[in-house]
Design a protein around this motif. Structure first.
Motif, PDB file in Angstrom:
ATOM      1  N   VAL A  83       9.927  29.728  16.277  1.00  0.00           N
ATOM      2  CA  VAL A  83      10.104  28.800  15.167  1.00  0.00           C
ATOM      3  C   VAL A  83       8.766  28.187  14.768  1.00  0.00           C
ATOM      4  O   VAL A  83       8.509  27.941  13.581  1.00  0.00           O
ATOM      5  CB  VAL A  83      11.112  27.698  15.536  1.00  0.00           C
ATOM      6  N   ARG A  84       7.877  27.958  15.743  1.00  0.00           N
ATOM      7  CA  ARG A  84       6.576  27.393  15.423  1.00  0.00           C
ATOM      8  C   ARG A  84       5.791  28.319  14.509  1.00  0.00           C
ATOM      9  O   ARG A  84       5.151  27.864  13.557  1.00  0.00           O
ATOM     10  CB  ARG A  84       5.788  27.129  16.720  1.00  0.00           C
ATOM     11  N   ASP A  85       5.843  29.619  14.759  1.00  0.00           N
ATOM     12  CA  ASP A  85       5.139  30.575  13.902  1.00  0.00           C
ATOM     13  C   ASP A  85       5.691  30.546  12.482  1.00  0.00           C
ATOM     14  O   ASP A  85       4.939  30.635  11.510  1.00  0.00           O
ATOM     15  CB  ASP A  85       5.256  31.984  14.482  1.00  0.00           C
ATOM     16  N   ALA A  86       7.013  30.418  12.367  1.00  0.00           N
ATOM     17  CA  ALA A  86       7.635  30.351  11.040  1.00  0.00           C
ATOM     18  C   ALA A  86       7.242  29.059  10.330  1.00  0.00           C
ATOM     19  O   ALA A  86       7.041  29.042   9.106  1.00  0.00           O
ATOM     20  CB  ALA A  86       9.154  30.444  11.169  1.00  0.00           C
ATOM     21  N   THR A  87       7.103  27.973  11.087  1.00  0.00           N
ATOM     22  CA  THR A  87       6.691  26.695  10.507  1.00  0.00           C
ATOM     23  C   THR A  87       5.251  26.755  10.023  1.00  0.00           C
ATOM     24  O   THR A  87       4.900  26.164   8.990  1.00  0.00           O
ATOM     25  CB  THR A  87       6.851  25.567  11.542  1.00  0.00           C
ATOM     26  N   ALA A  88       4.398  27.478  10.740  1.00  0.00           N
ATOM     27  CA  ALA A  88       2.996  27.603  10.342  1.00  0.00           C
ATOM     28  C   ALA A  88       2.875  28.259   8.968  1.00  0.00           C
ATOM     29  O   ALA A  88       1.966  27.919   8.189  1.00  0.00           O
ATOM     30  CB  ALA A  88       2.229  28.409  11.380  1.00  0.00           C
ATOM     31  N   LEU A  89       3.775  29.176   8.652  1.00  0.00           N
ATOM     32  CA  LEU A  89       3.744  29.827   7.337  1.00  0.00           C
ATOM     33  C   LEU A  89       4.105  28.839   6.235  1.00  0.00           C
ATOM     34  O   LEU A  89       3.557  28.906   5.125  1.00  0.00           O
ATOM     35  CB  LEU A  89       4.696  31.015   7.314  1.00  0.00           C
ATOM     36  N   ILE A  90       5.005  27.920   6.527  1.00  0.00           N
ATOM     37  CA  ILE A  90       5.334  26.874   5.553  1.00  0.00           C
ATOM     38  C   ILE A  90       4.112  25.993   5.310  1.00  0.00           C
ATOM     39  O   ILE A  90       3.794  25.638   4.171  1.00  0.00           O
ATOM     40  CB  ILE A  90       6.521  26.023   6.057  1.00  0.00           C
ATOM     41  N   GLU A  91       3.417  25.662   6.385  1.00  0.00           N
ATOM     42  CA  GLU A  91       2.237  24.810   6.263  1.00  0.00           C
ATOM     43  C   GLU A  91       1.149  25.480   5.434  1.00  0.00           C
ATOM     44  O   GLU A  91       0.492  24.821   4.609  1.00  0.00           O
ATOM     45  CB  GLU A  91       1.718  24.465   7.658  1.00  0.00           C
ATOM     46  N   VAL A  92       0.956  26.781   5.628  1.00  0.00           N
ATOM     47  CA  VAL A  92      -0.082  27.456   4.850  1.00  0.00           C
ATOM     48  C   VAL A  92       0.352  27.621   3.396  1.00  0.00           C
ATOM     49  O   VAL A  92      -0.490  27.617   2.485  1.00  0.00           O
ATOM     50  CB  VAL A  92      -0.468  28.817   5.482  1.00  0.00           C
ATOM     51  N   SER A  93       1.654  27.713   3.158  1.00  0.00           N
ATOM     52  CA  SER A  93       2.123  27.774   1.768  1.00  0.00           C
ATOM     53  C   SER A  93       1.881  26.437   1.061  1.00  0.00           C
ATOM     54  O   SER A  93       1.564  26.398  -0.133  1.00  0.00           O
ATOM     55  CB  SER A  93       3.609  28.150   1.708  1.00  0.00           C
ATOM     56  N   HIS A  94       2.006  25.330   1.797  1.00  0.00           N
ATOM     57  CA  HIS A  94       1.659  24.019   1.231  1.00  0.00           C
ATOM     58  C   HIS A  94       0.171  23.980   0.867  1.00  0.00           C
ATOM     59  O   HIS A  94      -0.213  23.438  -0.176  1.00  0.00           O
ATOM     60  CB  HIS A  94       1.980  22.906   2.231  1.00  0.00           C
ATOM     61  N   TYR A  95      -0.656  24.537   1.743  1.00  0.00           N
ATOM     62  CA  TYR A  95      -2.094  24.591   1.457  1.00  0.00           C
ATOM     63  C   TYR A  95      -2.354  25.387   0.180  1.00  0.00           C
ATOM     64  O   TYR A  95      -3.164  24.961  -0.669  1.00  0.00           O
ATOM     65  CB  TYR A  95      -2.836  25.226   2.634  1.00  0.00           C
ATOM     66  N   LEU A  96      -1.680  26.513   0.027  1.00  0.00           N
ATOM     67  CA  LEU A  96      -1.865  27.326  -1.176  1.00  0.00           C
ATOM     68  C   LEU A  96      -1.480  26.536  -2.432  1.00  0.00           C
ATOM     69  O   LEU A  96      -2.129  26.671  -3.474  1.00  0.00           O
ATOM     70  CB  LEU A  96      -1.037  28.603  -1.075  1.00  0.00           C
ATOM     71  N   GLN A  97      -0.441  25.717  -2.315  1.00  0.00           N
ATOM     72  CA  GLN A  97      -0.043  24.902  -3.459  1.00  0.00           C
ATOM     73  C   GLN A  97      -1.150  23.918  -3.850  1.00  0.00           C
ATOM     74  O   GLN A  97      -1.396  23.704  -5.041  1.00  0.00           O
ATOM     75  CB  GLN A  97       1.227  24.114  -3.136  1.00  0.00           C
ATOM     76  N   THR A  98      -1.796  23.334  -2.847  1.00  0.00           N
ATOM     77  CA  THR A  98      -2.833  22.339  -3.151  1.00  0.00           C
ATOM     78  C   THR A  98      -4.044  22.961  -3.839  1.00  0.00           C
ATOM     79  O   THR A  98      -4.852  22.243  -4.433  1.00  0.00           O
ATOM     80  CB  THR A  98      -3.317  21.622  -1.868  1.00  0.00           C
ATOM     81  N   THR A  99      -4.164  24.283  -3.760  1.00  0.00           N
ATOM     82  CA  THR A  99      -5.306  24.968  -4.376  1.00  0.00           C
ATOM     83  C   THR A  99      -4.880  25.798  -5.587  1.00  0.00           C
ATOM     84  O   THR A  99      -5.643  26.649  -6.047  1.00  0.00           O
ATOM     85  CB  THR A  99      -5.998  25.876  -3.343  1.00  0.00           C
ATOM     86  N   ALA A 100      -3.673  25.560  -6.079  1.00  0.00           N
ATOM     87  CA  ALA A 100      -3.165  26.331  -7.220  1.00  0.00           C
ATOM     88  C   ALA A 100      -4.079  26.178  -8.428  1.00  0.00           C
ATOM     89  O   ALA A 100      -4.615  25.096  -8.695  1.00  0.00           O
ATOM     90  CB  ALA A 100      -1.751  25.878  -7.565  1.00  0.00           C
ATOM     91  N   THR A 101      -4.264  27.266  -9.149  1.00  0.00           N
ATOM     92  CA  THR A 101      -5.186  27.269 -10.286  1.00  0.00           C
ATOM     93  C   THR A 101      -4.485  27.128 -11.635  1.00  0.00           C
ATOM     94  O   THR A 101      -5.146  27.073 -12.671  1.00  0.00           O
ATOM     95  CB  THR A 101      -6.010  28.566 -10.292  1.00  0.00           C
ATOM     96  N   SER A 102      -3.151  27.082 -11.628  1.00  0.00           N
ATOM     97  CA  SER A 102      -2.398  26.915 -12.876  1.00  0.00           C
ATOM     98  C   SER A 102      -1.024  26.351 -12.551  1.00  0.00           C
ATOM     99  O   SER A 102      -0.569  26.391 -11.399  1.00  0.00           O
ATOM    100  CB  SER A 102      -2.242  28.263 -13.601  1.00  0.00           C
ATOM    101  N   GLU A 103      -0.371  25.840 -13.579  1.00  0.00           N
ATOM    102  CA  GLU A 103       0.978  25.301 -13.404  1.00  0.00           C
ATOM    103  C   GLU A 103       1.949  26.402 -12.984  1.00  0.00           C
ATOM    104  O   GLU A 103       2.816  26.187 -12.132  1.00  0.00           O
ATOM    105  CB  GLU A 103       1.457  24.642 -14.707  1.00  0.00           C
ATOM    106  N   ASP A 104       1.818  27.584 -13.583  1.00  0.00           N
ATOM    107  CA  ASP A 104       2.712  28.695 -13.237  1.00  0.00           C
ATOM    108  C   ASP A 104       2.554  29.079 -11.765  1.00  0.00           C
ATOM    109  O   ASP A 104       3.540  29.316 -11.058  1.00  0.00           O
ATOM    110  CB  ASP A 104       2.417  29.913 -14.123  1.00  0.00           C
ATOM    111  N   GLU A 105       1.297  29.130 -11.310  1.00  0.00           N
ATOM    112  CA  GLU A 105       1.079  29.478  -9.905  1.00  0.00           C
ATOM    113  C   GLU A 105       1.627  28.386  -8.996  1.00  0.00           C
ATOM    114  O   GLU A 105       2.242  28.680  -7.961  1.00  0.00           O
ATOM    115  CB  GLU A 105      -0.414  29.669  -9.633  1.00  0.00           C
ATOM    116  N   LEU A 106       1.440  27.138  -9.376  1.00  0.00           N
ATOM    117  CA  LEU A 106       1.936  26.023  -8.578  1.00  0.00           C
ATOM    118  C   LEU A 106       3.453  26.100  -8.417  1.00  0.00           C
ATOM    119  O   LEU A 106       3.980  25.951  -7.299  1.00  0.00           O
ATOM    120  CB  LEU A 106       1.545  24.695  -9.219  1.00  0.00           C
ATOM    121  N   HIS A 107       4.156  26.352  -9.508  1.00  0.00           N
ATOM    122  CA  HIS A 107       5.617  26.425  -9.452  1.00  0.00           C
ATOM    123  C   HIS A 107       6.072  27.628  -8.617  1.00  0.00           C
ATOM    124  O   HIS A 107       7.035  27.532  -7.846  1.00  0.00           O
ATOM    125  CB  HIS A 107       6.200  26.503 -10.859  1.00  0.00           C
ATOM    126  N   ALA A 108       5.369  28.743  -8.778  1.00  0.00           N
ATOM    127  CA  ALA A 108       5.724  29.935  -7.994  1.00  0.00           C
ATOM    128  C   ALA A 108       5.538  29.672  -6.498  1.00  0.00           C
ATOM    129  O   ALA A 108       6.390  30.036  -5.678  1.00  0.00           O
ATOM    130  CB  ALA A 108       4.879  31.127  -8.436  1.00  0.00           C
TER     131      ALA A 108
END
Length: 303
Positions: A83-108
């Motif tokens: 479960v910890r490994d699965a949680t780490a993927l959620i955390e990195v997806s949050h990081y990707l959101q913080t670096t989104a380059t457009s509204e469309d990418e952010l929503h995706a």
């Protein structure tokens, strides 16, 4: 009891105190669970990593003990990783959101985070034996504490200094080798994984020996921790890309899958460059020279 080895005290006592304290904290986390089972697992795994790093530092005078206990504790931590490994993927997806380059990418990417959260919850539900694994890990930590009681790390001041010199040099050489492989144009994720392991040891060994030169050791400790974090992000993005390729059905045929992979490729390149730059600074000194410095610092602090 803090995670350190004081130069003005007997090595044997300091190792026993530091390791027993970390093992006790891991047991308490898994038993008391102040923030729930999943957070307890995460905290206990960090305590176990600290014990393994400590044992690697004193390995030259306790090789068989170190190998046996490293295997014991590594296996215990692995049973708790699902479960910890699965949680780490959620955390990195949050990081990707913080670096989104457009509204469309952010929503995706926000939708991707939702998908990964559902996936993590499903894995947690399917892992019906996690309670049993947590109890088994508590038992394993208790066994490790008993084994620790029978272990001796008696070592004089000069022998201790030479011990740390030898361990420091060995880890630094391994880090240099991993860093060299990471610079290769076709470097594999495994090389970055090796560099992260060596960087974690480097970070924790600075914590353990910080009393020999508090300001300098603390500064280097922070640099090593930042490197560990960047490498962790880089590797988690690799794992997320693999999951997206293996489980494309998670995205229901939407273009979120393609946007996710595009974001990973872009951010991974940035993380790779940052990791290599940070590693070049962290491991700038030659292993032999830095190891000799550690020996001299220890002798002076223990004098």
């Amino acid at each position: 009891m803090s995670y350190r080895i004081r130069p003005d005290r007997a090595l044997d006592d300091e190792v026993h105190k530091a390791a027993a304290h970390q093992l006790g904290r891991a047991m308490a986390e898994l038993t008391d669970r102040p923030q729930g089972l999943h957070e307890a697992v995460h905290a206990a795994r960090k305590n176990i990593k600290r014990v393994r790093a400590l044992y690697r530092l004193i390995a030259p005078i306790a090789r068989e003990f170190q190998q046996d206990e490293n295997d014991r504790l590594r296996n215990a931590a692995r049973t708790l990783s699902g479960v910890r490994d699965a949680t780490a993927l959620i955390e990195v997806s949050h990081y990707l959101q913080t670096t989104a380059t457009s509204e469309d990418e952010l929503h995706a990417l926000a939708r991707v985070t939702g998908v990964l959260t559902t996936r993590r919850d499903r894995i947690a539900q399917e892992e019906t034996d996690l309670e049993d694994k947590a109890r088994a890990a508590v038992d394993t930590c208790a066994e490790a504490r008993e084994a620790l009681k029978d272990a001796s790390f008696d070592c004089g001041r000069r022998d201790t200094a030479r011990l740390f010199q030898k361990s420091w040099r060995k880890n630094a050489h391994k880090a240099a080798q991993a860093l060299s492989e990471c610079h290769a144009e076709a470097a594999h994720a495994e090389s970055f994984h090796d560099l992260r392991k060596r960087s974690q040891d480097y970070w924790m060994h600075h914590m353990l020996l910080r009393d020999v030169w508090p300001a300098a050791m603390h500064a280097k400790q922070l640099e090593a921790k930042a490197l560990v974090d960047v490498l962790g992000r880089y590797l988690d993005m690799s794992i997320l890309a693999d999951v997206a390729d293996r489980e494309p059905h998670l995205f229901n045929g939407s273009d979120d899958h393609a946007r996710l992979l595009e974001a990973i490729i872009s951010r991974q390149q940035t993380a790779r460059e940052e990791a290599l730059e940070r590693a070049g600074w962290v491991f700038a000194d030659k292993p032999e020279r830095e190891a000799r410095t550690i020996r001299h610092l220890w002798l002076e602090a223990a004098g």
